[in-house]
Design a protein around this motif. Structure first.
Motif, mmCIF file in Angstrom:
data_model
loop_
_atom_site.group_PDB
_atom_site.id
_atom_site.type_symbol
_atom_site.label_atom_id
_atom_site.label_comp_id
_atom_site.label_asym_id
_atom_site.label_seq_id
_atom_site.Cartn_x
_atom_site.Cartn_y
_atom_site.Cartn_z
ATOM 1 N N TRP A 231 19.709 30.733 34.530
ATOM 2 C CA TRP A 231 20.162 31.893 34.982
ATOM 3 C C TRP A 231 21.280 32.359 34.016
ATOM 4 N N ARG A 232 21.422 33.839 33.552
ATOM 5 C CA ARG A 232 22.348 34.379 32.635
ATOM 6 C C ARG A 232 22.622 35.578 33.305
ATOM 7 N N GLU A 233 23.795 36.161 33.131
ATOM 8 C CA GLU A 233 24.161 37.482 33.862
ATOM 9 C C GLU A 233 23.291 38.555 33.482
ATOM 10 N N GLY A 234 22.692 39.227 34.338
ATOM 11 C CA GLY A 234 21.750 40.330 34.344
ATOM 12 C C GLY A 234 20.489 39.690 34.899
ATOM 13 N N ASP A 235 20.221 38.281 34.983
ATOM 14 C CA ASP A 235 18.920 37.903 35.489
ATOM 15 C C ASP A 235 18.896 38.081 37.200
ATOM 16 N N LYS A 236 17.754 37.867 37.770
ATOM 17 C CA LYS A 236 17.811 38.033 39.292
ATOM 18 C C LYS A 236 18.501 36.737 39.704
ATOM 19 N N VAL A 237 18.895 36.915 41.046
ATOM 20 C CA VAL A 237 19.597 35.690 41.579
ATOM 21 C C VAL A 237 19.054 35.376 43.071
ATOM 22 N N ILE A 238 19.063 34.248 43.736
ATOM 23 C CA ILE A 238 18.382 33.710 44.466
ATOM 24 C C ILE A 238 19.377 34.220 45.836
ATOM 25 N N VAL A 239 18.496 34.780 46.790
ATOM 26 C CA VAL A 239 18.777 34.876 48.134
ATOM 27 C C VAL A 239 18.952 33.894 48.992
ATOM 28 N N PRO A 240 20.080 33.624 49.668
ATOM 29 C CA PRO A 240 20.085 32.567 50.455
ATOM 30 C C PRO A 240 18.983 32.559 51.733
ATOM 31 N N THR A 241 18.493 31.157 51.698
ATOM 32 C CA THR A 241 17.332 31.142 52.518
ATOM 33 C C THR A 241 17.705 31.185 53.957
ATOM 34 N N PRO A 242 16.606 32.040 54.677
ATOM 35 C CA PRO A 242 16.821 32.245 56.184
ATOM 36 C C PRO A 242 17.101 31.241 57.038
ATOM 37 N N ALA A 243 17.934 31.458 58.235
ATOM 38 C CA ALA A 243 18.471 30.328 59.029
ATOM 39 C C ALA A 243 17.418 30.310 60.388
ATOM 40 N N THR A 244 16.964 31.571 60.450
ATOM 41 C CA THR A 244 16.102 31.522 61.748
ATOM 42 C C THR A 244 14.619 32.230 61.308
ATOM 43 N N THR A 245 13.711 31.934 62.465
ATOM 44 C CA THR A 245 12.408 32.416 62.098
ATOM 45 C C THR A 245 12.456 33.825 62.020
ATOM 46 N N GLU A 246 13.264 34.607 62.960
ATOM 47 C CA GLU A 246 13.347 35.932 62.903
ATOM 48 C C GLU A 246 13.720 36.560 61.557
ATOM 49 N N VAL A 247 14.680 35.877 61.082
ATOM 50 C CA VAL A 247 15.302 36.458 59.772
ATOM 51 C C VAL A 247 14.365 36.498 58.674
ATOM 52 N N ALA A 248 13.399 35.321 58.750
ATOM 53 C CA ALA A 248 12.527 35.047 57.887
ATOM 54 C C ALA A 248 11.542 35.977 57.684
ATOM 55 N N GLU A 249 11.006 36.244 59.045
ATOM 56 C CA GLU A 249 9.999 37.404 59.112
ATOM 57 C C GLU A 249 10.533 38.885 58.467
ATOM 58 N N GLU A 250 11.724 38.899 58.810
ATOM 59 C CA GLU A 250 12.299 40.358 58.320
ATOM 60 C C GLU A 250 12.606 40.071 56.764
ATOM 61 N N ARG A 251 12.719 38.932 56.275
ATOM 62 C CA ARG A 251 13.052 38.945 54.989
ATOM 63 C C ARG A 251 11.485 39.240 54.102
ATOM 64 N N MET A 252 10.492 38.731 54.490
ATOM 65 C CA MET A 252 9.314 39.056 54.082
ATOM 66 C C MET A 252 8.760 40.587 53.937
ATOM 67 N N LYS A 253 9.543 41.405 54.840
ATOM 68 C CA LYS A 253 9.229 42.816 54.770
ATOM 69 C C LYS A 253 10.358 43.739 54.117
ATOM 70 N N ASP A 254 11.210 42.887 53.490
ATOM 71 C CA ASP A 254 12.420 43.510 52.799
ATOM 72 C C ASP A 254 12.098 43.977 51.441
ATOM 73 N N ASP A 255 11.946 45.397 50.918
ATOM 74 C CA ASP A 255 11.352 45.821 49.878
ATOM 75 C C ASP A 255 12.700 45.479 48.750
#
Length: 219
Positions: free
Chosen positions: A181-205
């Motif tokens: 990674w270098r400044e300006g590159d995409k970053v990693i979003v923290p892994t969801p801690a619950t099933t509900e958040v995981a489902e929401e994450r997959m729908k997040d544009d």
């Protein structure tokens, strides 16, 4: 007995996430304490010896990135077991021979007090010289990263800059950074801690997801 001593020594070394060991030391800029740097990030690094070729290239390299580091609220602090007089003479030699003025202080750790405190001596490699250790300490005096290089290998200044920038970006945005990674590159979003958040994450544009646990975004 020998095994016990080794275990005790290792246990005392600074760890990532631990408070950086405090010290007061004689330097080429006078007496300094680690606490003097509170509120700023610090790169504390050791080198084997003054007036050696690999170390000379490293000091020139550290000086070249020093202005960028200071813009990032980062200070440099070098160390070896040489005397203050040796440090001063070497710094003057670098300026005379290479046209580079070393602006950051260098600890004269003749008694190896700081070197022992930070585990900078590798007896199997050399019992008389400090290794090429790098400790990244944040503005709260917490150890955030530790890197060791052998005596024969000079450090990569671009990687040190990248590392500090990644750590500061992580703190500011609560994310992680992928390999290379270098400044300006995409970053990693923290892994969801619950099933509900995981489902929401997959729908997040606003994020780019390969799967529920692997999502990136642009800051």
């Amino acid at each position: 007995m020998e095994e016990t001593v080794v275990k005790e020594t290792v246990k005392s070394l600074p760890r990532i996430g631990s408070k950086a060991p405090q010290f007061e030391a004689v330097t080429s800029h006078g007496i300094l304490r680690l606490s003097d740097y509170e509120g700023s990030w610090v790169i504390l690094f050791s080198h084997p010896a003054d007036f050696t070729p690999v170390c000379t290239t490293e000091f020139i390299g550290f000086q070249e990135i020093y202005p960028q580091l200071r813009e990032m609220n980062v200070e440099l602090l070098g160390l070896s077991v040489d005397s203050v007089s040796s440090h001063i003479a070497w710094v003057r030699n670098i300026e005379e021979k290479f046209g580079v003025k070393i602006e950051f202080p260098i600890i004269a750790d003749l008694n190896k007090d700081v070197a022992q405190l930070y585990g900078m001596i590798m007896p199997e490699e050399s019992s008389t010289e400090t290794s090429r250790a790098v400790f990244v300490i944040d503005d709260k005096q917490i150890v955030r990263a530790v890197i060791y290089y052998p005596l024969t290998t000079g450090r990569n200044m671009d990687e040190i800059l990248r590392l500090v920038k990644a750590l500061q970006t992580t703190d500011q945005h609560g994310i992680a950074t992928p390999a290379n990674w270098r400044e300006g590159d995409k970053v990693i979003v923290p892994t969801p801690a619950t099933t509900e958040v995981a489902e929401e994450r997959m729908k997040d544009d606003s994020v780019e997801c390969i799967d529920w646990y692997f999502c990136k975004k642009q800051l």
